[in-house]
Design an enzyme around this catalytic site. Structure first.
Site, PDB file in Angstrom:
ATOM      1  N   GLU A 168      27.015  11.102   1.102  1.00  7.77           N
ATOM      2  CA  GLU A 168      26.738  10.566   2.398  1.00  7.77           C
ATOM      3  C   GLU A 168      25.709   9.579   2.473  1.00  7.77           C
ATOM      4  O   GLU A 168      25.299   9.031   3.578  1.00  7.77           O
ATOM      5  CB  GLU A 168      27.521  10.486   2.865  1.00  7.77           C
ATOM      6  CG  GLU A 168      29.253  11.065   3.185  1.00  7.77           C
ATOM      7  CD  GLU A 168      29.657  10.491   4.587  1.00  7.77           C
ATOM      8  OE1 GLU A 168      29.689  10.713   5.301  1.00  7.77           O
ATOM      9  OE2 GLU A 168      31.052  11.806   4.647  1.00  7.77           O
ATOM     10  N   GLU A 353      35.326  14.745   1.106  1.00  5.68           N
ATOM     11  CA  GLU A 353      35.643  14.624   2.164  1.00  5.68           C
ATOM     12  C   GLU A 353      37.508  13.658   1.626  1.00  5.68           C
ATOM     13  O   GLU A 353      37.246  12.967   1.249  1.00  5.68           O
ATOM     14  CB  GLU A 353      34.597  14.737   3.013  1.00  5.68           C
ATOM     15  CG  GLU A 353      34.431  15.434   3.234  1.00  5.68           C
ATOM     16  CD  GLU A 353      32.927  14.954   3.943  1.00  5.68           C
ATOM     17  OE1 GLU A 353      32.912  14.250   4.720  1.00  5.68           O
ATOM     18  OE2 GLU A 353      31.972  15.458   4.207  1.00  5.68           O
TER      19      GLU A 353
HETATM   20  O1  IFM Z   1      32.210  14.579  10.212  1.00  7.14           O
HETATM   21  C1  IFM Z   1      31.886  13.904   9.395  1.00  7.14           C
HETATM   22  C2  IFM Z   1      30.780  14.311   7.945  1.00  7.14           C
HETATM   23  O2  IFM Z   1      29.758  15.022   8.601  1.00  7.14           O
HETATM   24  C3  IFM Z   1      30.759  13.274   6.904  1.00  7.14           C
HETATM   25  N1  IFM Z   1      31.906  12.723   6.661  1.00  7.14           N
HETATM   26  C4  IFM Z   1      32.307  12.345   7.406  1.00  7.14           C
HETATM   27  C5  IFM Z   1      32.939  13.366   8.790  1.00  7.14           C
HETATM   28  C6  IFM Z   1      33.936  12.291   9.835  1.00  7.14           C
HETATM   29  O3  IFM Z   1      33.230  11.572  10.514  1.00  7.14           O
END
Ligand code: IFM
Length: 444
Positions: A168, A353
């Site tokens: 990210e 994710e």
């Molecule tokens: O917990 C985070 C993760 O570290 C990165 N993506 C989003 C998740 C939820 O906020």
């Protein structure tokens, strides 16, 4: 729900869970070094109750139990990250032997359980020495990241199925340097522009090092937020596009097309490092897959008080998660289609994710997180439709295996399939875990 959707996927589609090092391991164990997240959490008011990742889920000690949970649910892949601060706690060339042992055991543990290791090299715990030297606003950090990549690949590369350098990049740059919500907590447009470039350079340099070792299956993991205008005026449409450019297109356009989008350059170019153009070939080396992290949308509203960008991000009246994030699965579909059509035609796509925070309640040893089950089912449905249309989506990772350290929110938000009692470190599978287990065991 989940079971109905899972049956729609082809047999070779991968299902996994994702975690990250700082959020679960416990940074006070095993000779791990300080990171800028420890420093950030030490500053008054930056994280919920000043909480940090020092203990987290004690995954450093309990990793075998945690991998057993992944396996017992029937997942076939596990997405995890290496901690730069654990492997190189004091100096860039002095490796922590306990750190090597930990990740050796963890990766071998995955392989023994038939879990495919999906690795990320940087999920946000920048060693404090680099943070102190300017962090991602300093080109040196990107160069040192390449050296760290080399160490990881020499030691672990032969056992990793896929690798992404950075998790990210929007969070590492914009969220941390413009909104100030993550470490190092700056609110500075010049620092933001530098970080937006150097995190991309770090990605490119890392890919170059890995290719040099003959490493295959390299990708990137980009978080995406669906942009919706608050009204249909031309100005709001323009601002919505700008938000989309900052959040989404900056990263995919530089990686897949070797350039930054014009609308965002108009805002940031004056602050970018001189000669940034010379780095674009490094940033845009070919990849083997692209990963999408997706959670929600933003509604873009003009806001004259926002000096540089002129907009504010708000939420509408769709059902929300415990983060206050609206639930809108079609946003995920939008990004997958755009990647497949405009940026990376033919490239395998992974949902790296997706998941939701829920205010879970432990009652009689059970957690009934029905809204989380519905969230997964709805997003899986969106993905299954696209797979049926021929979109090259190859896998899906639920965020997250365990409740964990949710950064500035500390331990107040729970994203896990497995509940953590932070006082005892007891793991209790939630109804969502059991729903996944049932679905995966009856997949055929
Ligand atoms: O917990 C985070 C993760 O570290 C990165 N993506 C989003 C998740 C939820 O906020």
């Amino acid at each position: 729900m989940i079971d109905k959707q899972i049956k729609r996927f082809p047999d070779d589609f991968s299902f996994g869970v994702a975690t990250s090092a700082y959020q679960i391991e416990g940074s006070s164990f095993g000779g791990c070094g300080r990171s800028h997240w420890d420093d950030f959490a030490d500053q008054n008011g930056k994280t919920h109750q000043g909480q940090n990742g020092a203990i987290a889920c004690e995954h450093y000690q309990r990793w075998a139990e945690d991998l057993d949970l992944v396996r017992a649910a029937g997942f076939d892949a596990y997405r995890f990250s290496f901690s730069w601060a654990r492997l190189l706690p004091e100096q860039d060339s002095q490796v922590n032997p306990a750190g090597l042992d930990f990740y050796d055991a963890l990766i071998d543990g995955m392989l023994e359980r038939g879990l495919t290791p999906f690795a990320t090299l940087y999920h946000w715990e920048l060693p404090s020495r680099h943070g102190d030297a300017g962090g991602w606003t300093n080109r040196q950090t990107a160069l040192r990241f390449a050296d760290y990549t080399d160490i990881v690949i020499r030691h672990f590369g032969d056992r990793l199925a896929t690798i992404a350098p950075v998790n990210e990049p929007w969070c590492v740059s914009w969220l941390s340097h413009y909104w100030g919500a993550h470490a190092p907590g700056l609110r500075d447009i010049a620092a933001t522009a530098q970080a937006m470039h150097y995190i991309q350079l770090a990605h490119g340099l890392s890919v170059e090092v890995m290719r040099g070792h003959g490493q295959t299956n390299l990708g990137c993991v980009l978080n995406k937020e669906f942009a919706c205008p608050a009204d249909d005026s031309p100005e709001t449409q323009r601002l919505t596009l700008l938000f989309d450019g900052i959040y989404n297109r900056w990263f995919e356009e530089s990686i897949f097309k070797g350039r930054y989008p014009d609308d965002v350059l108009a805002l940031l170019e004056a602050y970018l490092p001189q000669g940034y153009q010379q780095d674009m070939a490094t940033i845009s080396q070919p990849l083997d897959w692209v990963g999408v992290n997706y959670y929600t949308r933003s509604i873009i509203t003009p806001d004259a008080n926002e000096a540089h960008i002129g907009f504010a991000c708000t939420q509408g009246d769709l059902p929300k998660t415990d983060m206050g994030w609206e639930i809108i699965p079609e946003g995920l579909g939008f990004f997958i289609k755009r990647l497949a059509q405009d940026y990376a035609p033919g490239l395998p796509i992974y949902i790296t994710e997706n998941g939701m925070a829920h205010a879970d309640i432990l009652e009689d040893g059970r957690i009934n997180d029905a809204p989380r089950i519905a969230y997964f089912a709805d997003h899986l449905g969106e993905i299954a439709d696209l797979v049926a249309e021929g979109c090259p989506i190859k896998g899906y990772f639920a965020w997250s295996l365990l409740d964990n350290y949710e950064w500035a929110y500390g331990y107040a938000k729970r994203f896990g399939l497995v509940h953590i009692d932070y006082a005892s470190q007891k793991r209790t599978p939630k109804a969502s875990y059991l729903a996944w287990q049932n679905a995966l065991q009856n997949r055929k």
